[in-house]
Scaffold this motif. Structure first.
Motif, PDB file in Angstrom:
ATOM      1  N   HIS A   6      27.219  25.339  58.341  1.00 37.64           N
ATOM      2  CA  HIS A   6      26.899  25.584  59.754  1.00 37.64           C
ATOM      3  C   HIS A   6      27.209  24.376  60.632  1.00 37.64           C
ATOM      4  CE1 HIS A   6      24.276  28.571  57.567  1.00 37.64           C
ATOM      5  NE2 HIS A   6      25.190  29.267  58.200  1.00 37.64           N
ATOM      6  N   GLY A  38      23.790  32.401  63.188  1.00 34.71           N
ATOM      7  CA  GLY A  38      24.188  32.081  64.556  1.00 34.71           C
ATOM      8  C   GLY A  38      23.152  31.165  65.202  1.00 34.71           C
ATOM      9  N   THR A  41      23.237  27.709  63.640  1.00 33.49           N
ATOM     10  CA  THR A  41      24.380  26.951  64.154  1.00 33.49           C
ATOM     11  C   THR A  41      24.091  26.463  65.574  1.00 33.49           C
ATOM     12  OG1 THR A  41      25.817  28.336  62.809  1.00 33.49           O
ATOM     13  CG2 THR A  41      26.882  27.057  64.544  1.00 33.49           C
ATOM     14  N   GLN A  42      23.462  27.335  66.381  1.00 33.11           N
ATOM     15  CA  GLN A  42      23.121  26.943  67.763  1.00 33.11           C
ATOM     16  C   GLN A  42      22.186  25.719  67.770  1.00 33.11           C
ATOM     17  OE1 GLN A  42      20.144  28.439  70.966  1.00 33.11           O
ATOM     18  NE2 GLN A  42      21.684  30.055  70.777  1.00 33.11           N
ATOM     19  N   ALA A 155      25.802  31.544  68.166  1.00 30.15           N
ATOM     20  CA  ALA A 155      26.212  30.211  67.680  1.00 30.15           C
ATOM     21  C   ALA A 155      26.798  29.388  68.824  1.00 30.15           C
ATOM     22  CB  ALA A 155      27.244  30.376  66.563  1.00 30.15           C
TER      23      ALA A 155
END
Ligand code: 0L1
Ligand code: MG
Length: 260
Positions: A6, A38, A41-42, A155
């Motif tokens: 990620h 997602g 990752t964000q 993400a």
């Protein structure tokens, strides 16, 4: 996880933003990439922004209108983070040189007056708001042609790029947000007409949904936090040299110029 991590996806998206160069969607390359990944990752992307000295000033909600939800085949909104460097002053200038294919949409913003957590009712959520502000949000997906699925856009911090806040700060009790008329103009000409009702029926419901999603991550909204509740009309592409204005019944106006 074989083949990818990620952090490297967050770095790729951050670089795409810094260089204003679009990339292909993650789900096209990694078909099993999930919504939870997602958000993971964000969070790593937020860390990269903080490492550059940016300060997280609040949250934005996306996919808050029925048409957008239907388009993506989802029944729940998504959320991203806002940083201090994303703010453009009211009447200020936005440079498209640093952006890929930016669009603008009119939004209702809230500044929180009290902590808000758990599973609040609409009344409890609005009771925690200090003031309501007219806003413009500039979205700029880091994916080619805005082609993404839900895990991708999450993400990519829900396409967040910039925002402008109007000068009128209104107490929530002094305005009816159930059906506030909103017009988005470019160069003095109306382009889109909408209503605050397009934001989940009432922008306060967007706040409720945000707090519920944050609660699932053991997070809360704090006094001073800014929340962009979602778009009241479709987003329109920005053009160099244009003047953009949102006119919000009872909340005044908010404007910006796009550098020629
Ligand atoms: O602010 C938004 O509603 C954007 C959510 C992401 C979808 C898009 O980029 O159109
Ligand atoms: Mg938006």
């Amino acid at each position: 996880m074989a083949g990818y991590d990620h952090r490297s996806i967050a770095e790729e998206l951050h670089e795409a933003e810094l260089k204003a160069q679009a990339v292909s969607r993650i789900t096209g390359r990694i078909p099993g990439f999930t919504l939870a990944e997602g958000y993971e990752t964000q969070a790593l992307l937020a860390e990269l922004h903080r490492n550059r000295g940016e300060r997280i000033v609040g949250r934005k909600m996306g996919m808050t209108s029925r048409p957008k939800m239907l388009q993506m085949g989802v029944n729940s909104p998504i959320h991203g983070f806002l940083t201090d460097v994303m703010e453009v002053s009211d009447g200020g200038e936005l440079d498209l040189a640093n952006r890929i294919h930016a669009k603008v949409e009119p939004e209702i913003a809230f500044f929180m007056g009290k902590k808000l957590s758990g599973q609040p009712s609409l009344a409890e959520a609005m009771g925690a708001v200090d003031c309501v502000v007219a806003a413009l949000e500039i979205i700029d997906s880091r994916f080619q042609n805005f082609d993404f699925q839900l895990p991708d856009v999450v993400a990519d911090n829900c396409s967040s790029s910039a925002f402008v806040l109007g000068g009128v700060r209104c107490r929530p009790g002094n305005i009816d947000l159930a059906n506030l008329g909103i017009t988005l103009e470019t160069n003095g000409r109306p382009q889109q007409f909408g209503s605050s009702a397009a934001i989940l029926g009432h922008p306060g419901r967007s706040l409720v949904e945000l707090v519920k999603m944050l609660d699932a991550e053991d997070k809360v909204l704090s006094p001073g936090d800014l929340v962009l509740a979602g778009a009241a009309t479709a987003a329109i592409p920005l053009e160099r040299g244009s003047r953009v204005r949102g006119v919000f019944g009872g909340l005044g106006k908010v404007e910006m110029r796009v550098k020629a």
